[in-house]
Design an enzyme around this catalytic site. Sequence first.
Site, short mmCIF file in Angstrom:
data_model
loop_
_atom_site.label_atom_id
_atom_site.label_comp_id
_atom_site.label_asym_id
_atom_site.label_seq_id
_atom_site.Cartn_x
_atom_site.Cartn_y
_atom_site.Cartn_z
N CYS A 94 35.72 43.61 42.00
CA CYS A 94 36.61 42.70 42.73
C CYS A 94 37.18 43.33 44.00
O CYS A 94 37.86 42.65 44.78
CB CYS A 94 37.73 42.22 41.82
SG CYS A 94 37.11 41.51 40.30
N HIS A 107 43.21 39.35 45.93
CA HIS A 107 42.11 38.98 45.04
C HIS A 107 42.58 37.84 44.14
O HIS A 107 43.67 37.87 43.58
CB HIS A 107 41.70 40.20 44.22
CG HIS A 107 40.73 39.87 43.13
ND1 HIS A 107 39.64 39.08 43.33
CD2 HIS A 107 40.73 40.20 41.81
CE1 HIS A 107 38.98 38.94 42.19
NE2 HIS A 107 39.62 39.61 41.25
N ASN A 131 38.13 33.25 39.19
CA ASN A 131 37.94 34.61 39.69
C ASN A 131 36.46 34.81 40.01
O ASN A 131 35.64 34.84 39.10
CB ASN A 131 38.42 35.59 38.61
CG ASN A 131 38.23 37.05 39.01
OD1 ASN A 131 37.57 37.36 40.01
ND2 ASN A 131 38.81 37.95 38.24
C1 LIG Z 1 43.82 37.01 30.41
C2 LIG Z 1 45.25 36.61 30.57
C3 LIG Z 1 45.36 35.28 31.31
C4 LIG Z 1 45.91 36.46 29.21
O1 LIG Z 1 47.26 36.13 29.35
P1 LIG Z 1 48.38 36.94 28.57
O2 LIG Z 1 49.64 36.28 28.87
O3 LIG Z 1 48.27 38.38 28.91
O4 LIG Z 1 47.95 36.67 27.08
P2 LIG Z 1 47.89 37.72 25.88
O5 LIG Z 1 46.58 38.42 25.92
O6 LIG Z 1 49.14 38.53 25.87
O7 LIG Z 1 47.92 36.75 24.66
C5 LIG Z 1 49.09 36.00 24.32
C6 LIG Z 1 48.81 35.16 23.12
O8 LIG Z 1 47.89 34.12 23.47
C7 LIG Z 1 46.74 34.17 22.62
N1 LIG Z 1 45.60 33.79 23.40
C8 LIG Z 1 44.70 34.59 24.04
N2 LIG Z 1 43.78 33.86 24.68
C9 LIG Z 1 44.13 32.56 24.48
C10 LIG Z 1 43.59 31.34 24.90
N3 LIG Z 1 42.51 31.28 25.71
N4 LIG Z 1 44.21 30.20 24.52
C11 LIG Z 1 45.30 30.22 23.74
N5 LIG Z 1 45.86 31.36 23.31
C12 LIG Z 1 45.28 32.51 23.67
C13 LIG Z 1 46.67 35.56 22.11
O9 LIG Z 1 45.98 35.61 20.89
C14 LIG Z 1 48.13 35.91 21.97
O10 LIG Z 1 48.60 35.36 20.77
P3 LIG Z 1 49.69 36.14 19.87
O11 LIG Z 1 50.91 36.27 20.75
O12 LIG Z 1 49.86 35.23 18.72
O13 LIG Z 1 49.07 37.45 19.55
C15 LIG Z 1 46.05 37.66 31.38
O14 LIG Z 1 46.21 38.81 30.62
C16 LIG Z 1 45.36 38.03 32.66
O15 LIG Z 1 45.15 37.20 33.53
N6 LIG Z 1 45.08 39.32 32.84
C17 LIG Z 1 44.44 39.79 34.04
C18 LIG Z 1 43.06 39.26 34.09
C19 LIG Z 1 42.39 39.62 35.35
O16 LIG Z 1 42.90 39.35 36.39
N7 LIG Z 1 41.21 40.22 35.24
C20 LIG Z 1 40.36 40.50 36.31
C21 LIG Z 1 40.95 41.50 37.20
S1 LIG Z 1 39.86 41.79 38.48
#
Ligand SMILES: CC(C)(COP(=O)(O)OP(=O)(O)OC[C@H]1O[C@@H](n2cnc3c(N)ncnc32)[C@H](O)[C@@H]1OP(=O)(O)O)[C@@H](O)C(=O)NCCC(=O)NCCS
Length: 334
Positions: A123, A259, A290
């Site tokens: 990225c 990004h 993304n």
């Molecule tokens: C992926 C992302 C959106 C997840 O959001 P988050 O707020 O961190 O979510 P978490 O991983 O903490 O999960 C929170 C809860 O939602 C749940 N969950 C995960 N994916 C889910 C989905 N698609 N739908 C519903 N619930 C979901 C998890 O199981 C967790 O449940 P729990 O609290 O009961 O354990 C976020 O972490 C993110 O955007 N990270 C950066 C990603 C990125 O930019 N990557 C590329 C970089 S170049």
Amino acid sequence: MTAKIRPAKGAPYARILGVGGYRPTRVVPNEEILKHIDSSDEWIRSRSGITTRHWAGPEETVAEMTLAAAGKAIADAGITPEQIGAVVISTVSHFKQTPSIATEVAHRLGTGRAAAFDISAACAGFGYGLTIAKGLVVEGSAEYVLVVGVERLSDLTDLTDRTTAFLFGDGAGAAVVGPSEEPAIGPTVWGSEGDKADVISQTVPWDDYREGGVEKFPALRQEGQTVFRWAVFEMAKVAQQALEAAGITSDDLDVFIPHQANMRIIDSMVKTLGLPEHVTVARDVETTGNTSAASIPLAMERLLATGQAKSGDTALVIGFGAGLVYAATVVTLP
Ligand SMILES: CC(C)(COP(=O)(O)OP(=O)(O)OC[C@H]1O[C@@H](n2cnc3c(N)ncnc32)[C@H](O)[C@@H]1OP(=O)(O)O)[C@@H](O)C(=O)NCCC(=O)NCCS
């Protein structure tokens, strides 16, 4: 004896002269993602800001998307393909290792015999490519350089992984970099943190798949929260350093193009940087997802095409992702 070697002679400075983008025709709403994972439209929107993304069809290959975006960038720059001296393509989703996709693109665009090579910087790929292009123009190895970020991340997405299935999109973004009398691409603040290589990566190497060690085609996986925290805290610092390196403050900025990974990351960076109200912020992630290396040039092209940004505006761009790698710089928009 040591002969006296004539130094290369390039332009005083470099600038982005034109940009172009290509988004695949198929728009994929969250509802379609929900067929494969236990989630909801509301959860995806609130956690990532994404409502739709574009996924490429069989005809929309890495090469075809690149050619479409590059053609627009070349026209926008007001040059002809023969004037391009180098083609730099950043991608992690071109599945043929060699020859590079850049040589095919250089040939099919009609550049003549432009130098051509691919880079892998995930990225941060557009920032890495831009930095290389600036160097080539100023050093004199090419008068005009085509830089492209292109991805078909849908090919590397595990539709059943609910932590990543909704994040990624496909597309290509291109820019032509050429000579300038004024500085128009600032110093790049870039780097890598290989100790965090496991945080975002391909699930398994290609040879594990080939040898039948695993059944599932490789896909992208990540530690979402770790990436999120790193992006919000560390990348805001890098963005600030890029402003300082360019000798400006956020008050001098017109546009911020981070990004396009997640709307919450974008919002947090805007807050941490304390960007003034007048700064236009790229929020292309909402309808593009993304697209890794393509995300910054696609967002830049859309801001210019919709009149939200204009030629001559000062923009801060920052890319970050798998590696982990990052690159930030201040540019004058074409
Ligand atoms: C992926 C992302 C959106 C997840 O959001 P988050 O707020 O961190 O979510 P978490 O991983 O903490 O999960 C929170 C809860 O939602 C749940 N969950 C995960 N994916 C889910 C989905 N698609 N739908 C519903 N619930 C979901 C998890 O199981 C967790 O449940 P729990 O609290 O009961 O354990 C976020 O972490 C993110 O955007 N990270 C950066 C990603 C990125 O930019 N990557 C590329 C970089 S170049």
